[in-house]
Scaffold this motif. Structure first.
Motif, PDB file in Angstrom:
ATOM      1  N   VAL A  29       0.847  -1.197   0.000  1.00 20.83           N
ATOM      2  CA  VAL A  29       0.000   0.000   0.000  1.00 20.83           C
ATOM      3  C   VAL A  29       0.883   1.247   0.000  1.00 20.83           C
ATOM      4  N   SER A  30       1.904   1.261   0.833  1.00 16.15           N
ATOM      5  CA  SER A  30       2.828   2.403   0.891  1.00 16.15           C
ATOM      6  C   SER A  30       3.571   2.582  -0.424  1.00 16.15           C
ATOM      7  N   ALA A  31       4.022   1.485  -1.006  1.00 16.68           N
ATOM      8  CA  ALA A  31       4.738   1.566  -2.282  1.00 16.68           C
ATOM      9  C   ALA A  31       3.829   2.103  -3.384  1.00 16.68           C
ATOM     10  N   SER A  32       2.570   1.694  -3.379  1.00 18.65           N
ATOM     11  CA  SER A  32       1.624   2.166  -4.394  1.00 18.65           C
ATOM     12  C   SER A  32       1.375   3.664  -4.263  1.00 18.65           C
ATOM     13  N   TRP A  33       1.127   4.119  -3.037  1.00 20.53           N
ATOM     14  CA  TRP A  33       0.913   5.549  -2.816  1.00 20.53           C
ATOM     15  C   TRP A  33       2.168   6.341  -3.153  1.00 20.53           C
ATOM     16  N   SER A  34       3.317   5.823  -2.764  1.00 14.53           N
ATOM     17  CA  SER A  34       4.585   6.506  -3.066  1.00 14.53           C
ATOM     18  C   SER A  34       4.790   6.633  -4.568  1.00 14.53           C
ATOM     19  N   ALA A  35       4.548   5.546  -5.285  1.00 12.74           N
ATOM     20  CA  ALA A  35       4.707   5.583  -6.746  1.00 12.74           C
ATOM     21  C   ALA A  35       3.745   6.581  -7.379  1.00 12.74           C
ATOM     22  N   LEU A  36       2.521   6.636  -6.862  1.00 13.11           N
ATOM     23  CA  LEU A  36       1.550   7.601  -7.394  1.00 13.11           C
ATOM     24  C   LEU A  36       2.052   9.029  -7.200  1.00 13.11           C
ATOM     25  N   PHE A  37       2.485   9.348  -5.984  1.00  9.42           N
ATOM     26  CA  PHE A  37       2.969  10.707  -5.721  1.00  9.42           C
ATOM     27  C   PHE A  37       4.248  11.017  -6.489  1.00  9.42           C
ATOM     28  N   ILE A  38       5.137  10.047  -6.586  1.00  8.39           N
ATOM     29  CA  ILE A  38       6.381  10.263  -7.334  1.00  8.39           C
ATOM     30  C   ILE A  38       6.065  10.539  -8.807  1.00  8.39           C
ATOM     31  N   SER A 126       6.901   9.182 -16.404  1.00  2.91           N
ATOM     32  CA  SER A 126       6.238   9.654 -15.184  1.00  2.91           C
ATOM     33  C   SER A 126       4.720   9.544 -15.326  1.00  2.91           C
ATOM     34  N   PHE A 127       4.214   9.755 -16.538  1.00  2.00           N
ATOM     35  CA  PHE A 127       2.773   9.586 -16.803  1.00  2.00           C
ATOM     36  C   PHE A 127       2.375   8.126 -16.614  1.00  2.00           C
ATOM     37  N   THR A 128       3.148   7.235 -17.179  1.00  2.00           N
ATOM     38  CA  THR A 128       2.867   5.798 -17.066  1.00  2.00           C
ATOM     39  C   THR A 128       2.932   5.344 -15.610  1.00  2.00           C
ATOM     40  N   LEU A 129       3.941   5.807 -14.876  1.00  2.00           N
ATOM     41  CA  LEU A 129       4.060   5.465 -13.455  1.00  2.00           C
ATOM     42  C   LEU A 129       2.837   5.940 -12.682  1.00  2.00           C
ATOM     43  N   ALA A 130       2.411   7.169 -12.953  1.00  2.00           N
ATOM     44  CA  ALA A 130       1.250   7.720 -12.245  1.00  2.00           C
ATOM     45  C   ALA A 130      -0.015   6.918 -12.567  1.00  2.00           C
ATOM     46  N   LEU A 131      -0.229   6.577 -13.837  1.00  2.00           N
ATOM     47  CA  LEU A 131      -1.432   5.823 -14.208  1.00  2.00           C
ATOM     48  C   LEU A 131      -1.429   4.434 -13.578  1.00  2.00           C
ATOM     49  N   PHE A 132      -0.312   3.732 -13.692  1.00  2.00           N
ATOM     50  CA  PHE A 132      -0.250   2.378 -13.137  1.00  2.00           C
ATOM     51  C   PHE A 132      -0.445   2.387 -11.624  1.00  2.00           C
ATOM     52  N   SER A 133       0.206   3.316 -10.946  1.00  2.00           N
ATOM     53  CA  SER A 133       0.088   3.343  -9.488  1.00  2.00           C
ATOM     54  C   SER A 133      -1.302   3.794  -9.046  1.00  2.00           C
ATOM     55  N   ALA A 134      -1.979   4.616  -9.843  1.00  2.00           N
ATOM     56  CA  ALA A 134      -3.363   4.997  -9.513  1.00  2.00           C
ATOM     57  C   ALA A 134      -4.265   3.768  -9.528  1.00  2.00           C
ATOM     58  N   ILE A 135      -4.023   2.874 -10.475  1.00  2.00           N
ATOM     59  CA  ILE A 135      -4.787   1.625 -10.530  1.00  2.00           C
ATOM     60  C   ILE A 135      -4.497   0.790  -9.278  1.00  2.00           C
TER      61      ILE A 135
END
Length: 152
Positions: A29-38, A126-135
């Motif tokens: 959960v922390s890694a997912s939120w971190s990836a989204l914010f990053i 960075s767009f791809t990282l944000a989309l994947f982590s949002a999922i």
């Protein structure tokens, strides 16, 4: 072979360990939120520092928000269907169309942008990282809520 399985079940009961219930771990959960914010913050910092017109920056920022909302909508629709919550085919289809449209709009924008290839790659990644982590964040949120509701 059958006795080995039964012995493992007996050992599990003796140790009183709960079997895995599918709840995401705190680390994931922390890694997912971190990836989204990053991903989001990196994309926005790149836009802030970019030497492009304000309307171009607005275009890319809108694409980011549009893409994030679209993938969350797709994930929610897929999960609702999985849980037998009614989802209209129109909404499900629109969710996919908008997701694909956001990706294509970013690709077209970057293709035609007067940017270095490394900058284009940065925005794409960075767009791809944000989309994947949002999922992943949306899925984790649904999983936790589902499991907590089942435990009550």
């Amino acid at each position: 072979m059958q006795t080995d399985f039964k012995n493992e079940q007996v050992e599990l009961k003796k140790t009183k360990r709960n079997p895995f219930n599918g709840k995401p771990t705190g680390a994931f959960v922390s890694a997912s939120w971190s990836a989204l914010f990053i991903g989001m913050i990196s994309f926005c910092i790149g836009l802030w520092n970019a030497e492009m017109l304000l309307n171009e920056k607005g275009y890319y920022f809108t694409i980011l928000l549009f893409g994030l909302f679209s993938v969350i909508s797709v994930q929610k629709s897929v999960r609702d269907k999985q849980e037998y919550i009614p989802v209209t085919d129109v909404y499900y289809g629109i969710s996919w169309v908008t997701t694909i449209a956001s990706i294509l709009l970013l690709i077209v924008g970057l293709w035609n942008a007067d940017l270095e290839l490394s900058e284009k790659g940065f925005y794409g990644m960075s767009f791809t990282l944000a989309l994947f982590s949002a999922i992943a964040v949306q899925k984790n949120t649904r999983d936790i809520k589902w499991i907590d509701r089942e435990d009550k």
